[in-house]
Design a protein around this motif. Structure first.
Motif, mmCIF file in Angstrom:
data_model
loop_
_atom_site.group_PDB
_atom_site.id
_atom_site.type_symbol
_atom_site.label_atom_id
_atom_site.label_comp_id
_atom_site.label_asym_id
_atom_site.label_seq_id
_atom_site.Cartn_x
_atom_site.Cartn_y
_atom_site.Cartn_z
ATOM 1 N N LEU A 194 -2.406 -0.150 -11.814
ATOM 2 C CA LEU A 194 -1.627 0.268 -10.651
ATOM 3 C C LEU A 194 -0.687 1.404 -11.020
ATOM 4 C CD1 LEU A 194 -0.488 -3.307 -9.487
ATOM 5 C CD2 LEU A 194 -2.707 -2.172 -9.141
ATOM 6 N N SER A 195 -0.600 2.379 -10.135
ATOM 7 C CA SER A 195 0.460 3.352 -10.353
ATOM 8 C C SER A 195 1.424 3.278 -9.173
ATOM 9 C CB SER A 195 -0.093 4.757 -10.576
ATOM 10 O OG SER A 195 -0.739 5.190 -9.418
ATOM 11 N N GLY B 31 0.799 -1.228 0.000
ATOM 12 C CA GLY B 31 0.000 0.000 0.000
ATOM 13 C C GLY B 31 0.828 1.273 0.000
ATOM 14 N N GLU B 32 2.018 1.215 0.591
ATOM 15 C CA GLU B 32 2.826 2.452 0.638
ATOM 16 C C GLU B 32 3.500 2.778 -0.705
ATOM 17 O OE1 GLU B 32 6.576 2.026 2.997
ATOM 18 O OE2 GLU B 32 5.813 0.001 3.401
ATOM 19 N N TYR B 33 3.604 1.765 -1.580
ATOM 20 C CA TYR B 33 4.290 2.012 -2.861
ATOM 21 C C TYR B 33 3.345 2.106 -4.057
ATOM 22 C CZ TYR B 33 8.136 0.087 -0.097
ATOM 23 O OH TYR B 33 9.046 -0.169 0.878
ATOM 24 N N ILE B 34 2.185 1.469 -3.889
ATOM 25 C CA ILE B 34 1.312 1.277 -5.056
ATOM 26 C C ILE B 34 -0.066 1.856 -4.787
ATOM 27 C CG2 ILE B 34 0.047 -0.554 -6.328
ATOM 28 C CD1 ILE B 34 2.991 -0.532 -6.998
ATOM 29 N N SER B 35 -0.610 2.604 -5.746
ATOM 30 C CA SER B 35 -2.034 2.917 -5.621
ATOM 31 C C SER B 35 -2.797 2.343 -6.806
ATOM 32 C CB SER B 35 -2.280 4.404 -5.425
ATOM 33 O OG SER B 35 -1.625 5.112 -6.425
ATOM 34 N N ILE B 36 -4.060 2.067 -6.533
ATOM 35 C CA ILE B 36 -4.911 1.399 -7.534
ATOM 36 C C ILE B 36 -5.823 2.467 -8.114
ATOM 37 C CG2 ILE B 36 -6.679 -0.385 -7.878
ATOM 38 C CD1 ILE B 36 -5.623 -1.750 -5.308
ATOM 39 N N ILE B 37 -5.768 2.646 -9.434
ATOM 40 C CA ILE B 37 -6.633 3.684 -10.002
ATOM 41 C C ILE B 37 -7.981 3.139 -10.457
ATOM 42 C CG2 ILE B 37 -4.635 5.093 -10.663
ATOM 43 C CD1 ILE B 37 -5.181 4.470 -13.515
ATOM 44 N N THR B 38 -8.092 1.834 -10.588
ATOM 45 C CA THR B 38 -9.368 1.219 -10.975
ATOM 46 C C THR B 38 -10.373 1.396 -9.835
ATOM 47 O OG1 THR B 38 -8.017 -0.401 -12.120
ATOM 48 C CG2 THR B 38 -10.341 -0.947 -11.864
ATOM 49 N N PRO B 39 -11.651 1.661 -10.163
ATOM 50 C CA PRO B 39 -12.630 1.815 -9.078
ATOM 51 C C PRO B 39 -12.727 0.567 -8.199
ATOM 52 C CG PRO B 39 -13.590 2.449 -11.183
ATOM 53 C CD PRO B 39 -12.252 1.861 -11.481
ATOM 54 N N GLU B 40 -13.073 0.801 -6.943
ATOM 55 C CA GLU B 40 -13.168 -0.299 -5.995
ATOM 56 C C GLU B 40 -14.526 -0.994 -6.094
ATOM 57 O OE1 GLU B 40 -11.165 0.791 -2.432
ATOM 58 O OE2 GLU B 40 -12.161 -0.797 -1.291
ATOM 59 N N ASP B 41 -15.526 -0.236 -6.454
ATOM 60 C CA ASP B 41 -16.890 -0.750 -6.611
ATOM 61 C C ASP B 41 -16.929 -1.874 -7.663
ATOM 62 O OD1 ASP B 41 -19.557 -1.047 -7.104
ATOM 63 O OD2 ASP B 41 -19.824 0.927 -8.051
ATOM 64 N N LEU B 42 -17.467 -3.032 -7.284
ATOM 65 C CA LEU B 42 -17.480 -4.183 -8.190
ATOM 66 C C LEU B 42 -18.223 -3.909 -9.494
ATOM 67 C CD1 LEU B 42 -18.068 -7.227 -5.803
ATOM 68 C CD2 LEU B 42 -15.916 -6.331 -6.701
ATOM 69 N N GLU B 43 -19.242 -3.069 -9.413
ATOM 70 C CA GLU B 43 -20.001 -2.702 -10.618
ATOM 71 C C GLU B 43 -19.135 -1.938 -11.607
ATOM 72 O OE1 GLU B 43 -23.786 -2.603 -11.148
ATOM 73 O OE2 GLU B 43 -23.274 -4.427 -10.038
ATOM 74 N N GLN B 44 -18.068 -1.362 -11.096
ATOM 75 C CA GLN B 44 -17.269 -0.473 -11.948
ATOM 76 C C GLN B 44 -15.913 -1.049 -12.315
ATOM 77 O OE1 GLN B 44 -17.180 3.862 -11.465
ATOM 78 N NE2 GLN B 44 -18.323 3.521 -9.593
ATOM 79 N N ARG B 45 -15.757 -2.355 -12.107
ATOM 80 C CA ARG B 45 -14.496 -2.929 -12.571
ATOM 81 C C ARG B 45 -14.686 -4.384 -12.987
ATOM 82 N NH1 ARG B 45 -11.567 -3.454 -6.734
ATOM 83 N NH2 ARG B 45 -12.222 -5.590 -6.274
ATOM 84 N N GLY B 46 -13.769 -4.854 -13.841
ATOM 85 C CA GLY B 46 -13.759 -6.251 -14.236
ATOM 86 C C GLY B 46 -12.564 -6.932 -13.601
#
Ligand SMILES: Cc1ncc(COP(=O)(O)O)c(C=O)c1O
Ligand SMILES: Nc1ccccc1C(=O)C[C@H](N)C(=O)O
Length: 426
Positions: free
Chosen positions: A368-369, A348-363
């Motif tokens: 990762l950035s 978590g300290e090195y990587i952030s996730i740009i994909t939405p967390e909501d299941l409806e909004q991701r596959g």
């Protein structure tokens, strides 16, 4: 969903996974030392179903032994070969089988669809796409505008995320459509955005656009075989997808196209025509009066490459045996949620996730950035590759990781995060 740390937990999840046996159906690429890669790149090129070789060989054998007669009296004759793919393709996108055809490649199909569904008038001529559309889509749309004598500066409306954000917001798309709806002819958006992995609300967007008299098409390259789709019920006008990502049908394999029944049955709808789209009964009468098949097949131009369709048929059979998108999506949600859990707890300290967390909004895919000060995203990506992970890097700053439910294990996800952590801490 509840997850725990440790490889034992991953192994337990694999043990209770009802789809685990499907991994055996695929060839998993190996590293130089012979061990299997951690392959998390099904969003770019899906792995080879082992049976694809048999299905393709069957067609090579038919060609060798039957010659031209392979078109007619044999198992899976070539003349109607594309028809053998219609029902299972339609199931994957939530369509009737007469609304779907496998033909050409994705960008070609986008053009063919725009010929029919982008017919600008003096007042309604704009096309809405996203600012960060996949370049091929952008080029296709821009060239369609120019083809009609419209300057993209005027005719192309680009949806941008808000300043400092990566994702598109429905309210911003709504605002644009409400503001300029009368001048917009076509809304062309992805089902799943290739860079961020965001799933767009296709049903809502379609309804909204239709209220303003706008036609709606979706590029489902990253959606098909990934998330559940209901194109017919959503009333989408058209959609196109490639078959080499989540559909595992091989590099450059033939693409798919959906035309809603209410359009497909309209044989007066303008289109670019070819003989394979002509009425099957009279095709060989060679009469030169084009009579389109009143289904999505009416947009076919040429007789299709059978070797490619054979590989698609192999893959679609695997999807059917797995029970279709229902069971696959259930596993996928869990697999990706597990990936998210480990990413947050381990790196978590090195990587952030740009994909939405909501299941409806991701596959499947998480984008990762890398925020580590001592290491760029690109360097991190290279370290992953050196350690047997296959995922992909997309400019300017994203590592895309896509565990897919047909062949990825929870243990792959575990091992990936372990390697990622070591690479970040190296
Ligand atoms: C969103 C999107 N559009 C278009 C393409 C291009 O597809 P094709 O080369 O089959 O035309 C791809 C992938 O290659 C894609 O991901
Ligand atoms: N067909 C390819 C051939 C070579 C390299 C990449 C591709 C891709 O498909 C890229 C993919 N469309 C993407 O989402 O980036």
């Amino acid at each position: 969903m509840h997850f725990e740390a440790g490889i034992e937990f991953a192994q337990a999840l694999d043990h209770e996974d009802p789809l685990s046996r499907f991994r055996e159906e695929f060839s998993i690429p190996a590293q130089p030392d012979g061990s299997q890669e951690i392959y998390l790149c099904g969003n770019s090129l899906g792995l080879q179903p082992r049976r694809a070789r048999d299905y393709v060989n069957q067609e090579l054998d038919k060609w060798a032994t039957l010659g031209v007669k392979g078109h007619f009296d044999c198992e899976f004759p070539w003349m109607p070969y594309h028809e053998f793919l219609a029902e299972s393709s339609a199931n994957l996108v939530g369509a009737h089988s007469d609304e779907v055809v496998m033909m050409n490649s994705l960008t070609v199909n986008l053009h063919l669809m725009m010929v029919s569904f982008y017919r600008p008038s003096a007042t309604r001529y704009k096309i809405v796409i996203e600012d960060h559309a996949f370049p091929s889509d952008h080029y296709a749309v821009e060239s369609q505008l120019r083809h009609h004598g419209i300057d993209p500066e005027d005719g192309l409306l680009l949806l941008k995320p808000r300043e400092g954000e990566e994702l598109l917001r429905l309210e911003d798309i709504t605002a644009l459509i409400e503001e300029q709806g009368d001048s917009i002819a076509l809304l062309l958006l992805p089902g799943v955005q290739y860079y961020t992995g965001q799933v767009l609300p296709m049903a809502e967007l379609t309804e909204l656009a239709h209220q303003h008299g706008i036609s709606v098409g979706f590029d489902l390259a990253h959606a098909v075989g990934n998330i559940p789709l209901q194109l017919h019920t959503w009333n989408v006008d058209f959609a196109c997808w490639c078959s080499y990502k989540y559909l595992n049908s091989g590099p450059g394999s033939v693409a798919g196209c959906f035309v809603h029944r209410r359009h497909a049955q309209n044989t007066q709808l303008p289109r670019f025509a070819g003989w394979w789209g002509h009425d099957k009964q009279s095709r060989f009468r060679m009469e030169n009066r084009f009579q389109p098949i009143p289904t999505a097949e009416g947009w076919q131009l040429s007789n299709p490459p059978i070797l490619s369709l054979a590989a698609i048929r192999a893959s679609l059979d695997v999807f059917s045996e797995a029970g279709g998108m229902g069971p696959l999506r259930s596993k996928s949600e869990k697999l990706t949620a597990y990936l998210q859990f480990l990413l947050k707890s381990e790196v978590g300290e090195y990587i952030s996730i740009i994909t939405p967390e909501d299941l409806e909004q991701r596959g499947c895919q998480l984008s990762l950035s890398c925020n580590a000060r001592h290491l760029s995203g690109r360097q991190l990506f290279q370290r992953l590759e050196e350690h047997g992970v296959t995922c992909d890097w997309r400019e300017p700053n994203v590592i895309r990781v896509a565990p897919v439910p047909l062949y990825n294990r929870f243990a792959d996800v575990y091992r990936f995060v372990e390697i990622l952590k070591a690479a970040c801490e190296e």
